[in-house]
Write an enzyme that holds these catalytic residues in place. Structure first.
Site: not given
Ligand code: IMP
Ligand code: MG
Length: 178
Positions: A98-99, A102, A151, A164
């Site tokens: 995963e990247d 959050d 962010f 990206r």
């Molecule tokens: P989560 O479901 O809140 O954990 O969000 C996960 C996904 O949200 C990641 O795979 C990203 O694609 C996107 N995301 C969350 N925070 C950021 C950020 O700070 N920058 C860019 N994408 C984010």
């Molecule tokens: Mg994303």
């Protein structure tokens, strides 16, 4: 530095050094196993590409795309599969790449979905982790860096599909998305 970036959080050198360490750790942990590395598109694609070059055991790769955000900057909690894996994952040792984690909503959904397909083992490697995950408590086996609750974009991470291609992780200026 790109004009929309407020500051660089993690530069190219620091990224590459940490990815090398993660690759070595994964190589050691998966020795003798049937490793299948799953890239969660599109955000993890740059990380995945660099990570696998630092893993020195036999492995396979597959790709999956899910949507969680649309073009907003907060998780909707709704996760949709846009592209599924090509092959069966039954009896494989899966590593999800995963990247960023959050809220952890995207990841926990994905993990449940893949577990139900009869994998032998399932672990997660995320380049970044935000403090919110400390609340939802998704277990991440390999974490590159903890980042503050801002962010971030670059090195695969986007805002509205842009940024990206930046070779570093940076904080986006608020005026870009407000
Ligand atoms: P989560 O479901 O809140 O954990 O969000 C996960 C996904 O949200 C990641 O795979 C990203 O694609 C996107 N995301 C969350 N925070 C950021 C950020 O700070 N920058 C860019 N994408 C984010
Ligand atoms: Mg994303």
């Amino acid at each position: 530095m790109h004009k929309d970036i407020k500051k660089i959080l993690i530069d190219q050198d620091v990224l590459q050094r940490r990815i090398k360490e993660l690759g070595q750790e994964i190589s050691k942990d998966y020795k003798g196993k049937d490793l299948l590395v799953i890239c969660v598109l599109k955000g993890a694609v740059l990380f995945m590409a660099d990570l696998v070059q630092n893993i020195d055991i036999s492995l396979e790769m597959d790709f999956m795309a899910v949507s969680s955000y649309g073009d907003a900057t907060q998780s909707s909690g709704v996760v949709r599969i846009i592209k599924d894996l090509d092959a069966s994952i039954e009896n494989k040792d899966l590593l999800i790449v995963e990247d960023i984690v959050d809220s952890g909503l995207t990841l926990s959904y994905l993990m449940e979905l893949l577990k139900a397909r009869g994998v032998k083992s399932l672990k997660v490697c995320s380049l970044l982790e935000k403090p919110e995950n400390l609340v939802s408590k998704v277990n991440i086996d390999y974490v590159g860096f903890q980042v503050p609750d801002e962010f971030v974009v670059g090195y695969g991470l986007d805002y509205a599909q842009k940024y990206r291609n930046l070779p570093y992780i940076g904080v986006l200026k608020e005026e870009v998305y407000k």
